[in-house]
Design an enzyme around this catalytic site. Structure first.
Site, short mmCIF file in Angstrom:
data_model
loop_
_atom_site.label_atom_id
_atom_site.label_comp_id
_atom_site.label_asym_id
_atom_site.label_seq_id
_atom_site.Cartn_x
_atom_site.Cartn_y
_atom_site.Cartn_z
N HIS A 106 0.85 -1.21 0.00
CA HIS A 106 0.00 0.00 0.00
C HIS A 106 0.87 1.25 0.00
CE1 HIS A 106 -3.38 -2.61 0.77
NE2 HIS A 106 -4.19 -1.57 0.67
N GLN A 127 -7.52 9.03 -2.15
CA GLN A 127 -6.75 10.02 -1.38
C GLN A 127 -7.25 11.43 -1.69
OE1 GLN A 127 -2.65 9.48 -0.53
NE2 GLN A 127 -2.59 7.36 -1.22
N ILE A 160 -5.60 2.89 5.94
CA ILE A 160 -6.94 3.25 6.40
C ILE A 160 -7.79 3.49 5.16
CG2 ILE A 160 -6.47 5.76 6.49
CD1 ILE A 160 -8.14 5.80 9.13
N ALA A 162 -9.51 5.55 3.03
CA ALA A 162 -9.53 7.01 2.89
C ALA A 162 -10.94 7.53 2.59
CB ALA A 162 -8.55 7.44 1.81
N1 3AL Z 1 -2.01 3.68 2.98
C1 3AL Z 1 -3.31 3.60 2.68
O1 3AL Z 1 -4.18 3.55 3.53
N2 3AL Z 1 -3.63 3.62 1.36
C2 3AL Z 1 -4.90 3.57 0.89
N3 3AL Z 1 -6.08 3.85 1.58
C3 3AL Z 1 -7.05 4.01 0.66
O2 3AL Z 1 -8.23 4.27 0.90
N4 3AL Z 1 -6.54 3.86 -0.59
C4 3AL Z 1 -5.21 3.60 -0.50
O3 3AL Z 1 -4.41 3.44 -1.40
#
Ligand code: 3AL
Length: 213
Positions: A106, A127, A160, A162
């Site tokens: 990730h 993001q 998390i 996002a």
């Molecule tokens: N580091 C991390 O949480 N990355 C992510 N979270 C999200 O919702 N999309 C991602 O790529």
């Protein structure tokens, strides 16, 4: 993607027909960009050959196409929920090193990939929706400091969902979760991977109507 125009016309696409677009993934991308609804039903999902299936679902778990490639063998799926459950079952059956591997691919939130434009499309949208592409310089450096501290402590990046958060709750969670015990935090992070997966899946596959009143 080797779906030709003839095959594609047999597919169940909601929205105006886009016959000139070759490949389901391209179609899905175009529908997303134009805001049109473009989803598959589960019958279409079940009809996909494995290379198309991996093209379409290869990033429902970030940068883990091997998961889509593995669950393809479990077709036919009775519903979207069944497909989702197969993905979770695969993840849950992995050894701890495998789960850590999923977390490690990730991208950092508001990190190098966002700044360098190398995020996957899904991650960029997620993001962006959380406001991580418009952080102030002070917020960027706070996020970077906490991300580094988290990685040093746990050995994998902070993950998390996002879309279910915003920059304030993400920063708050990052600080709070830094205090978790390692095994508990890994479970929490994998639960977040599943939330991200669920939202990505639901953007691709039409939800069956429940028979319940
Ligand atoms: N580091 C991390 O949480 N990355 C992510 N979270 C999200 O919702 N999309 C991602 O790529």
């Amino acid at each position: 993607m080797n779906v030709d125009a003839r095959t594609m016309s047999e597919y169940y696409i909601i929205g105006p027909p886009l016959r000139s677009v070759h490949g389901l993934q391209l179609l899905v991308t175009l529908c997303r960009q134009t805001g049109q609804q473009c989803s598959m039903d589960i019958a279409l999902v079940n009809s996909l050959p494995y290379d198309d299936f991996v093209d379409v679902f290869g990033n429902v778990v970030e940068r883990c196409p091997i998961i889509a490639a593995a669950v393809w063998s479990g077709r036919p799926f009775s519903s979207t929920a069944d497909l989702e459950a197969s993905i979770y079952e695969f993840i849950d059956a992995l050894p701890e090193s495998g789960k850590e591997g999923i977390l490690r691919v990730h991208p950092d939130l508001a990190g190098r990939d966002l700044q360098g434009g190398t995020l996957t499309q899904e991650s960029r949208e997620e993001q962006g929706q959380a406001g991580l592409d418009t952080l102030t310089a002070a917020e960027v450096s706070r996020m970077a400091r906490l991300n580094t501290e988290y990685k040093r402590h746990f050995g994998f990046p902070f993950v998390i969902c996002a879309r279910m958060n915003n920059k304030a709750t993400i920063l708050q969670q990052l600080e709070e979760r830094l205090g978790n015990e390692c095994t508990r935090e890994k479970m929490h992070a994998i639960d977040e991977v599943k939330k991200i997966c669920r939202l990505r899946l639901h953007a691709l596959v039409v939800q069956e109507r429940s028979n319940k009143l």
